[in-house]
Design an enzyme around this catalytic site. Structure first.
Site, PDB file in Angstrom:
ATOM      1  N   ASP A 188       0.879  -1.160   0.000  1.00 50.29           N
ATOM      2  CA  ASP A 188       0.000   0.000   0.000  1.00 50.29           C
ATOM      3  C   ASP A 188       0.924   1.220   0.000  1.00 50.29           C
ATOM      4  O   ASP A 188       1.947   1.207   0.677  1.00 50.29           O
ATOM      5  CB  ASP A 188      -0.870   0.002   1.248  1.00 50.29           C
ATOM      6  CG  ASP A 188      -1.739   1.235   1.321  1.00 50.29           C
ATOM      7  OD1 ASP A 188      -2.506   1.475   0.382  1.00 50.29           O
ATOM      8  OD2 ASP A 188      -1.621   1.976   2.321  1.00 50.29           O
ATOM      9  N   ASP A 200      -6.122  -1.158   6.276  1.00 49.45           N
ATOM     10  CA  ASP A 200      -5.745  -2.239   5.379  1.00 49.45           C
ATOM     11  C   ASP A 200      -6.070  -3.625   5.937  1.00 49.45           C
ATOM     12  O   ASP A 200      -5.611  -4.627   5.385  1.00 49.45           O
ATOM     13  CB  ASP A 200      -4.239  -2.177   5.058  1.00 49.45           C
ATOM     14  CG  ASP A 200      -3.878  -0.928   4.278  1.00 49.45           C
ATOM     15  OD1 ASP A 200      -4.630  -0.593   3.356  1.00 49.45           O
ATOM     16  OD2 ASP A 200      -2.863  -0.294   4.600  1.00 49.45           O
ATOM     17  N   ASP A 250      -0.131   0.031   6.248  1.00 49.19           N
ATOM     18  CA  ASP A 250       0.139   0.753   7.494  1.00 49.19           C
ATOM     19  C   ASP A 250      -0.773   0.294   8.624  1.00 49.19           C
ATOM     20  O   ASP A 250      -0.661   0.766   9.747  1.00 49.19           O
ATOM     21  CB  ASP A 250       0.033   2.268   7.290  1.00 49.19           C
ATOM     22  CG  ASP A 250      -1.358   2.708   6.838  1.00 49.19           C
ATOM     23  OD1 ASP A 250      -2.281   1.871   6.851  1.00 49.19           O
ATOM     24  OD2 ASP A 250      -1.526   3.883   6.477  1.00 49.19           O
TER      25      ASP A 250
END
Length: 647
Positions: free
Chosen positions: A346, A544, A540
């Site tokens: 990400d 997510d 993070d």
């Protein structure tokens, strides 16, 4: 060294020694001296066999009383097939074999087997202690007390008794007991136990702090935002304590293998002692010889080297990783990490700082400083990250004498305000059209903020999410480790994503994705990875969780204080350095390599000595080396996994 598995709080069976390591060393030294004395007595005195047995029984019992006791307890509890039982049977047999017709006594060999077995126990205890120490530093983060302000007084209570919203006081040198926000005081915090980093973190009023950090200077007053049970320190301790439940495939196989293998070995030894003499037609004459071979077979066949060293290797790998601020939730994830061939990132908060910064100012009128000055004043009340970036670029805005009035926010466009006598518009192209000014685009990639002053186009400001310093190096490290596919997923626009990917060195990226879209792409990538290694997703940890859970292995980074990360991910990186991803994979592969070395070494030596024993060339001394000697060497090799060398 037990060959049976116990459900204890670590990945290595911990035999509760009756004596500590120091006492064990004293016993080993005493039995060694007594063994030498017994050999001298045997050589210098002409004693009968039964008298020699009494002489050698002294060092034998000094060295082996614990083992004999464990063997007896195992028999009484119906769990007799363990190494203590095998060693006891083998050594008692060696003590008795000299009484059979035509057989030489093996008293020194019997004592030495038991003595060397204790040396193996000593090494196991030491190695396990070192492994526990490598994890124990995380246990040290648990605070014992909390100082809470109640009715104007500071009261010392258990952290579990502190409620959300209460004010706690942390003095210099004290541990922060609960997560919270600083309401008074400034300090530097030592986060080494959590992140593995030695650099202190400066904090002041308004900053969030997490439990487990050590206050290095000053006195802090902190308003708690979580109960102790929900705090970061509790989550981490729970994670570490439960890591034993998640065994690697290798550990699970070794445990199942030992439970089946050990009884087979015992019955095979009985068959080896009885069947050849029966079929030879001269049972009485050949039985002593085959009994001796069976005893050697028993000692050699103990799977101790595997049962001890393989779990110890994984435990050591988890401990070594934790010293670098890498929390691996179990041996099965060490297995998975070692097989990673695709890493999906990400972007925001993982490869980038997740914080907007002003990258460039392109003025049309006025100078750069004046445009930033006016933009910062217009954004004074904005809660948007872009507003914060503009204020950070001109911190003098907070203290200068300019007055802001006629503040007006246009949703999805920007803000206008009067700064002193100037009417200023700060926003996107839609706001410029609203202001009636002609604007032009910028050749730079990023978020472009246009500025108009008193109806004239004044220029634009380029804002970007800052790339983390070690993100480009991380890509190179992963490529060097043989990770052949790196993918970046982001919700940003395609041109911004392409620019970030190019600067970092990632060739494959997908932009303008919602969280559900990220899950879809990970599903597609997983299908493409089938049979070609595993896929790790790195995020993070804040939003997510669905993707972290879906990947073969989820890695959450920068997870200090993030409950979602600690719960959803399989591996938790406690700081913001993406290079720790490469470090985690390197540690996992090294751990697996050490475990394999131990397996092949132990099996190879044991098979060689078993063949020699079967044809009558194997001796009890060889058997001792093939079992306890190999175990000691395997344990010493396993201890290399404890190394927490920096990536």
């Amino acid at each position: 060294m037990s060959c049976h598995d116990h459900n204890c709080g670590c990945q290595v069976h911990h035999h509760e020694h009756e004596h500590g390591l120091k006492e064990q060393i004293v016993l080993i030294a005493a039995s060694a001296v007594l063994l030498v004395a017994a050999v001298i007595i045997e050589k210098s005195c002409n004693l009968a066999t039964w008298q020699l047995l009494l002489v050698y029984m002294v060092p034998y019992l000094v060295a082996g009383h614990d083992t004999l006791k464990e063997a007896l307890e195992g028999v009484l509890h119906g769990d007799m097939f363990n190494e203590h039982f095998l060693m006891s049977i083998a050594t008692i047999g060696a003590l008795c074999i000299g009484f059979l017709p035509g057989m030489e006594t093996q008293f020194p060999e019997a004592v030495f087997v038991m003595l060397f077995f204790q040396v193996g126990e000593l090494f196991e205890g030491y190695a396990e202690g070192q492994s526990r120490k490598s994890i124990a530093h995380l246990m040290d983060i648990r605070p014992d007390t909390a100082n809470v302000i109640r009715d104007g007084k500071i009261v010392t209570v258990s952290p579990e008794e502190v409620k959300v919203g209460e004010i706690i006081v942390v003095t210099s040198g004290g541990k922060i007991p609960l997560d919270g926000i600083i309401v008074d005081g400034t300090s530097a915090l030592n986060t080494a136990a959590l992140t593995g980093e030695s650099m202190p973190r400066d904090v002041a009023v308004g900053d969030e702090v997490i439990s487990g950090c050590i206050n290095l200077s000053g006195v802090l007053q902190i308003r708690t935002v979580k109960t102790f049970g929900e705090s970061t320190v509790s989550k981490i301790i729970e994670l570490v304590e439960n890591s034993a439940e998640r065994k690697s495939n290798s550990e699970a196989f070794i445990t199942r293998f030992a439970r089946v293998y050990t009884p087979i070995v015992v019955f095979a030894a009985i068959a080896l002692a009885v069947l050849p003499p029966l079929f030879s037609g001269a049972f009485a004459a050949t039985f002593p010889t085959w009994l001796g071979r069976a005893l050697v077979f028993l000692v050699v066949s103990c799977p101790c080297a595997l049962v001890i060293s393989v779990p110890l290797t994984f435990f050591g790998g988890i401990g070594g990783a934790s010293r670098q601020g890498i929390l691996v939730k179990g041996g099965n994830f060490i297995d998975a990490l070692s097989k990673v061939k695709t890493v999906v990132f990400d972007k925001t908060g993982t490869l980038t700082e997740g914080k907007f910064t002003v990258e460039a100012v392109h003025p049309e009128v006025y100078d750069e400083k004046h445009i930033l000055h006016l933009a910062a004043h217009v954004e004074h009340f904005s809660t948007h990250p872009i507003g914060a970036a503009l204020r950070d670029a001109f911190p003098e805005e907070a203290t200068d004498s300019c007055k802001t009035a006629e503040y007006q926010e246009f949703a999805g466009e920007g803000i206008s305000a009067k700064v002193g006598e100037l009417k200023v518009f700060v926003g996107n192209t839609k706001l410029m059209a609203r202001a009636g000014v002609q604007w032009h685009d910028c050749h730079c990639k990023g978020t472009i903020i246009h500025v108009a002053i008193d109806g004239l186009y004044a220029g634009h400001i380029v804002i970007n999410d800052k790339i983390k310093e070690d993100s480009p190096a991380t890509v190179c490290m992963l490529a060097d480790l043989g990770v052949d596919r790196l993918v970046m997923l982001t919700g940003d626009k395609a041109d911004v994503a392409g620019d970030i990917a190019a600067k970092i060195g990632i060739n494959e990226y997908y932009a303008e994705l919602l969280p559900a879209g990220k899950v879809e792409y990970v599903e597609k990538l997983l299908a493409q990875c089938h049979g070609k290694g595993l896929l790790a997703f790195v995020g993070d940890g804040i939003n997510d969780a669905p993707v972290l859970s879906r990947a073969d292995i989820g890695i959450a980074m920068g997870a200090l204080g993030s409950d979602a990360a600690i719960e959803a991910a399989d591996v938790v990186l406690m700081d913001d350095k993406p290079s720790k991803i490469a470090a985690a994979i390197r540690i996992a592969r090294r751990t697996i390599a050490i475990a394999r070395q131990n397996v092949w070494f132990a099996i190879g030596v044991k098979l060689a000595v078993l063949v020699l024993a079967a044809i009558g060339l194997g001796t009890m001394w060889m058997a001792v080396f093939a079992d306890v000697g190999v175990t000691v060497l395997a344990v010493l090799n396993a201890m290399r996994s404890l190394s927490s060398r920096r990536a």
